[in-house]
Design a protein around this motif. Structure first.
Motif, PDB file in Angstrom:
ATOM      1  N   ILE A 164      18.064  50.496-118.692  1.00  0.00           N
ATOM      2  CA  ILE A 164      17.757  49.220-118.031  1.00  0.00           C
ATOM      3  C   ILE A 164      17.054  49.458-116.701  1.00  0.00           C
ATOM      4  O   ILE A 164      16.045  48.807-116.381  1.00  0.00           O
ATOM      5  N   VAL A 165      17.568  50.397-115.929  1.00  0.00           N
ATOM      6  CA  VAL A 165      16.951  50.698-114.627  1.00  0.00           C
ATOM      7  C   VAL A 165      15.551  51.261-114.811  1.00  0.00           C
ATOM      8  O   VAL A 165      14.596  50.853-114.126  1.00  0.00           O
ATOM      9  N   ALA A 166      15.391  52.198-115.751  1.00  0.00           N
ATOM     10  CA  ALA A 166      14.074  52.813-115.974  1.00  0.00           C
ATOM     11  C   ALA A 166      13.055  51.781-116.462  1.00  0.00           C
ATOM     12  O   ALA A 166      11.916  51.739-115.986  1.00  0.00           O
ATOM     13  N   LEU A 167      13.473  50.942-117.426  1.00  0.00           N
ATOM     14  CA  LEU A 167      12.573  49.906-117.922  1.00  0.00           C
ATOM     15  C   LEU A 167      12.219  48.914-116.819  1.00  0.00           C
ATOM     16  O   LEU A 167      11.065  48.469-116.717  1.00  0.00           O
ATOM     17  N   SER A 168      13.186  48.572-115.989  1.00  0.00           N
ATOM     18  CA  SER A 168      12.922  47.636-114.899  1.00  0.00           C
ATOM     19  C   SER A 168      11.920  48.213-113.905  1.00  0.00           C
ATOM     20  O   SER A 168      10.971  47.534-113.483  1.00  0.00           O
ATOM     21  N   LEU A 169      12.115  49.460-113.534  1.00  0.00           N
ATOM     22  CA  LEU A 169      11.182  50.095-112.599  1.00  0.00           C
ATOM     23  C   LEU A 169       9.799  50.240-113.220  1.00  0.00           C
ATOM     24  O   LEU A 169       8.776  50.070-112.539  1.00  0.00           O
ATOM     25  N   LEU A 170       9.756  50.534-114.517  1.00  0.00           N
ATOM     26  CA  LEU A 170       8.465  50.656-115.210  1.00  0.00           C
ATOM     27  C   LEU A 170       7.752  49.311-115.249  1.00  0.00           C
ATOM     28  O   LEU A 170       6.536  49.229-115.005  1.00  0.00           O
ATOM     29  N   LEU A 171       8.490  48.255-115.552  1.00  0.00           N
ATOM     30  CA  LEU A 171       7.895  46.920-115.567  1.00  0.00           C
ATOM     31  C   LEU A 171       7.358  46.541-114.192  1.00  0.00           C
ATOM     32  O   LEU A 171       6.271  45.978-114.065  1.00  0.00           O
ATOM     33  N   LEU A 172       8.127  46.850-113.170  1.00  0.00           N
ATOM     34  CA  LEU A 172       7.678  46.543-111.814  1.00  0.00           C
ATOM     35  C   LEU A 172       6.433  47.337-111.446  1.00  0.00           C
ATOM     36  O   LEU A 172       5.459  46.801-110.910  1.00  0.00           O
ATOM     37  N   GLY A 173       6.460  48.625-111.754  1.00  0.00           N
ATOM     38  CA  GLY A 173       5.335  49.487-111.392  1.00  0.00           C
ATOM     39  C   GLY A 173       4.048  49.127-112.096  1.00  0.00           C
ATOM     40  O   GLY A 173       2.958  49.188-111.506  1.00  0.00           O
TER      41      GLY A 173
END
Length: 441
Positions: A164-173
């Motif tokens: 969840i954290v990795a996907l969230s950071l990827l979406l933001l980036g």
């Protein structure tokens, strides 16, 4: 001397149990409806998620005091029993066994099997078989030892949190400043924000946070429970707040607030928008792991309530037994999972949960109210942790729980009456068990 439960869970195990029990499918679905009910305003929606987290933290702080006072098995069941008597405590355990606990396990297993169809076609019978296999696997792992089941829980919870954290950071980036819709240029959807809409969204968020209290059930198997139970409740709830806020910002960055508010699969739609349609399977896989982890955490925790009830003489006597080799409440685990499998196959879990799951919040309120009650009746009791902001902290949580129950009764009066009736069916059963206990030599 009969075998007893072994204290084997450390602070990390308990913290991950809090997080793993709470994160199921809610964070992948609920953010869209919360944003819609907040009038499409991301700041308001984030405020709602923060408010729900703070209210949950108030409950966690209240239960942390109780967990420090009573380090035995049973958790919330024991708190209600000690503060308000055996009968309301029994009704909680009764409802937990026949509906809430088994229904939750069945719901998660069936939903995980449904998500598996995104990878391979499954018939209705095959999906039932997968659900039963998932439930059976959690039963076997939990019977064979708490240390091994905690290790599985730690791994699965770690996987879903990191995902969840990795996907969230990827979406933001990839979204901010890119081609995807952004928060800044997305128009707000209808309807406009209203006080009632925000109130409904707070209730939805509190449902998404629900489950942190289950860690109290395993206090009898925690190392140094006066310290580790309060720490796990507080740290776990704070982590959940951070994870939920991050995911919401990421969804909005990927979709824009208009599309996010009108999405039925917000996590999948966000990933698809940024990474392409095939990437949606990543979300499906994360959801499957998330659901299995939540189901596994439920199987770890809720049988300890049944074991404590049986030890008190107000439930099936066999459920009090501790396995001589594995040191687990094996009969309680197997009984809980067997009933969950029956509900999964019959499909009745959805109807049962619809009727009574809101009643759980009556007992959650009693748990927080127990802090006040026990301060009055046991003023000299040892309290390694005292809830900050007393009495306002437990009172605010009680009011939040009352709002959930009251909203359900107003919105669904017929279902509420049926649900209360189902819970009260435990009254004659309680009378029978108490009579047997009293008559025993």
């Amino acid at each position: 001397m009969p075998p007893a439960l072994v204290r084997t869970l450390g602070s990390r195990d308990l913290t991950l149990l809090v997080v793993g029990n709470v994160i199921g499918s809610g964070i992948f679905l609920v953010p869209a409806s919360v944003l819609l009910q907040s009038g499409g305003s991301l700041p308001i929606a984030l405020g709602v998620w923060l408010a729900g987290g703070v209210l949950s933290l108030m409950g966690a702080l209240s239960y942390a005091e109780l967990g420090g006072m009573d380090p035995g098995a049973g958790g919330l069941y024991a708190y209600i029993r000690d503060a308000f008597g055996a009968f309301p405590a029994f009704l909680y355990g009764w409802t937990l066994f026949f509906v809430i606990g088994a229904g939750t396990i069945a719901t998660l297993a069936v939903a995980a099997a449904e998500y598996l169809t995104q990878f391979t076609p499954l018939s209705a019978v095959a999906k039932q078989g997968v659900a039963i296999a998932l439930i059976a696997s959690t039963a076997v792992i939990n019977v064979r030892g708490l240390r091994g089941s905690a290790a599985v829980q730690n791994v699965t919870t770690g996987i879903k949190v990191l995902a969840i954290v990795a996907l969230s950071l990827l979406l933001l980036g990839l979204s901010l400043g890119g081609d995807a819709a952004t928060v800044a240029n997305a128009p707000p959807p209808a309807p406009a924000v209203t006080l009632s809409g925000v109130g409904l969204s707070v209730i939805a968020v509190l449902w998404a946070y629900e489950g942190w209290q289950y860690v109290t059930f395993v206090a009898g198997e925690a190392r140094d429970p006066q310290r580790t139970i309060p720490r796990a409740l507080i740290v776990g709830t704070v982590l959940l707040i951070g994870i939920y806020l991050l995911a919401n910002v990421a969804y909005a960055a990927a979709l824009g607030t208009a599309d996010m508010a009108n999405s039925s699969r917000v996590a999948g739609d966000a990933v698809t928008r940024v990474l392409g349609p095939t990437a949606g399977k990543i979300v499906a896989l994360v959801i499957i792991v998330s659901m299995y982890s939540a189901a596994h955490g439920t199987v770890i925790t809720v049988p300890r309530v049944y074991q404590a009830m049986a030890a008190d003489g107000v439930f099936f006597r066999q459920l009090a037994a501790v396995h001589p080799r594995y040191g687990t409440p094996a009969v309680a685990v197997l009984s809980s999972c067997a009933w969950a499998a029956v509900l999964a196959v019959s499909g009745t879990f959805e109807q049962l949960l619809t009727y009574v799951v809101f009643i759980g919040w009556i007992f959650y309120a009693l748990g927080a109210a127990a802090v006040i009650r026990l301060r009055q009746t046991q003023p000299g009791a040892v309290r390694p942790f005292r809830v900050p902001g007393y009495p306002f902290t437990p009172v605010l949580f009680v009011l939040a729980a009352a709002a959930i129950v009251g909203n359900t009764i107003v919105a669904q009066p017929r279902q509420s009456v049926v649900g209360l009736g189902m819970v009260l069916l435990g009254a004659p059963a309680y009378a029978v068990w108490r009579r047997r206990t009293t008559a025993a030599p």
